[in-house]
Enzyme design. Structure first.
Site, PDB file in Angstrom:
ATOM      1  N   CYS A  80      28.320 -69.847   3.807  1.00  0.00           N
ATOM      2  CA  CYS A  80      29.455 -70.607   3.264  1.00  0.00           C
ATOM      3  C   CYS A  80      30.047 -69.890   2.039  1.00  0.00           C
ATOM      4  CB  CYS A  80      29.054 -72.044   2.974  1.00  0.00           C
ATOM      5  SG  CYS A  80      30.508 -73.101   2.755  1.00  0.00           S
ATOM      6  N   HIS A 186      27.146 -74.178   7.577  1.00  0.00           N
ATOM      7  CA  HIS A 186      25.818 -74.325   6.958  1.00  0.00           C
ATOM      8  C   HIS A 186      24.740 -74.414   8.034  1.00  0.00           C
ATOM      9  CE1 HIS A 186      26.929 -74.890   2.710  1.00  0.00           C
ATOM     10  NE2 HIS A 186      28.052 -75.380   3.193  1.00  0.00           N
ATOM     11  N   GLU A 188      21.655 -74.527   7.663  1.00  0.00           N
ATOM     12  CA  GLU A 188      20.622 -75.456   7.177  1.00  0.00           C
ATOM     13  C   GLU A 188      21.014 -76.924   7.369  1.00  0.00           C
ATOM     14  OE1 GLU A 188      22.721 -73.830   5.411  1.00  0.00           O
ATOM     15  OE2 GLU A 188      23.314 -74.950   3.626  1.00  0.00           O
TER      16      GLU A 188
HETATM   17  N1  LIG Z   1      30.786 -75.714   0.666  1.00  0.00           N
HETATM   18  C1  LIG Z   1      31.196 -74.674  -0.048  1.00  0.00           C
HETATM   19  O1  LIG Z   1      30.430 -73.946  -0.613  1.00  0.00           O
HETATM   20  C2  LIG Z   1      32.669 -74.433  -0.132  1.00  0.00           C
HETATM   21  C3  LIG Z   1      33.002 -73.022  -0.528  1.00  0.00           C
HETATM   22  C4  LIG Z   1      34.398 -72.901  -1.089  1.00  0.00           C
HETATM   23  N2  LIG Z   1      34.490 -73.564  -2.388  1.00  0.00           N
HETATM   24  C5  LIG Z   1      35.386 -73.518  -0.093  1.00  0.00           C
HETATM   25  O2  LIG Z   1      35.887 -74.594  -0.356  1.00  0.00           O
HETATM   26  O3  LIG Z   1      35.685 -72.945   0.961  1.00  0.00           O
END
Ligand SMILES: NC(=O)CC[C@H](N)C(=O)O
Length: 205
Positions: A80, A186, A188
């Site tokens: 991410c 994610h 996880e």
């Molecule tokens: N869940 C996150 O880590 C988001 C990563 C980044 N801030 C986004 O909005 O794409």
């Protein structure tokens, strides 16, 4: 041993739990000795781009990670925000990224007709494999992954795209160049589908 990089961002605990579930030896650390003896690295990530880069800088991790990833070619999986940091920068902030992959992260911008699509992209979605890779082997046909993000990778090198996901547009959801991997979702938080991807990363590359 897989080292989960501790730069005070993200939810490393759930990544460690999942790695333990697949029987992988894993440690959460920012310690140079621990990171230097890892044979795989994971850069987790939840939060803002500039915060992520600032935390890596404050912990003096950038020169070490440059050495391990670019010189020693230790496989690394960015998750991410961790994937976004692998690029050159993001519209989310002003900081430079690690610059290991040739992309910048851009915000979802939907035309009026797409106004039903909310930002952040939050929830379960599929990935469409564009290039085979050991990271994506044996994924079940019904596999889906959990996304929470407002920005996505816009590669200047299309060949680094392993898979795409559709959310108003088709965006790059899995990237790879040599030993460097990134997933926008994610694993996880993606149950058995995430487990299989982390198992592939633990066993491959
Ligand atoms: N869940 C996150 O880590 C988001 C990563 C980044 N801030 C986004 O909005 O794409």
């Amino acid at each position: 041993m897989i080292a989960v990089i501790d730069y005070s961002v993200g939810n490393p605990g759930s990544i460690l739990n999942m790695l333990r579930k697949i029987g992988a030896k894993a440690e959460l650390s920012a310690d140079e000795k621990v990171l230097s003896r890892a044979n795989k690295l994971i850069l987790p990530g939840v939060g803002a781009f500039d915060t992520g880069m600032a935390n890596l800088r404050v912990k003096n991790l950038i020169p070490l990670l440059d050495e391990l990833v670019m010189k020693k070619e230790i496989p690394i999986l960015g998750i991410c925000l961790g994937m976004q940091l692998l690029g050159k920068g993001s519209e989310e902030g002003i900081a430079e990224g690690l610059g290991w992959l040739n992309f910048t992260s851009v915000r979802f911008k939907f035309v009026e007709s797409d106004k039903k699509l909310k930002v952040p992209h939050m929830g379960w979605n599929n990935i469409f494999v564009r290039r085979s890779s050991l990271l994506l082997k044996e994924l079940s046909v019904d596999s889906r992954y959990y996304f929470v993000h407002s920005y996505y990778a816009h590669p200047n090198e299309p060949q680094i795209i392993l898979a795409e996901t559709s959310y108003g547009i088709n965006f790059a959801s899995v990237l790879q160049k040599n030993n460097i991997f990134g997933v926008q979702f994610h694993p996880e938080k993606s149950h058995r589908f995430g487990l299989q991807l982390l198992r592939n990363f633990a066993e491959c590359c």
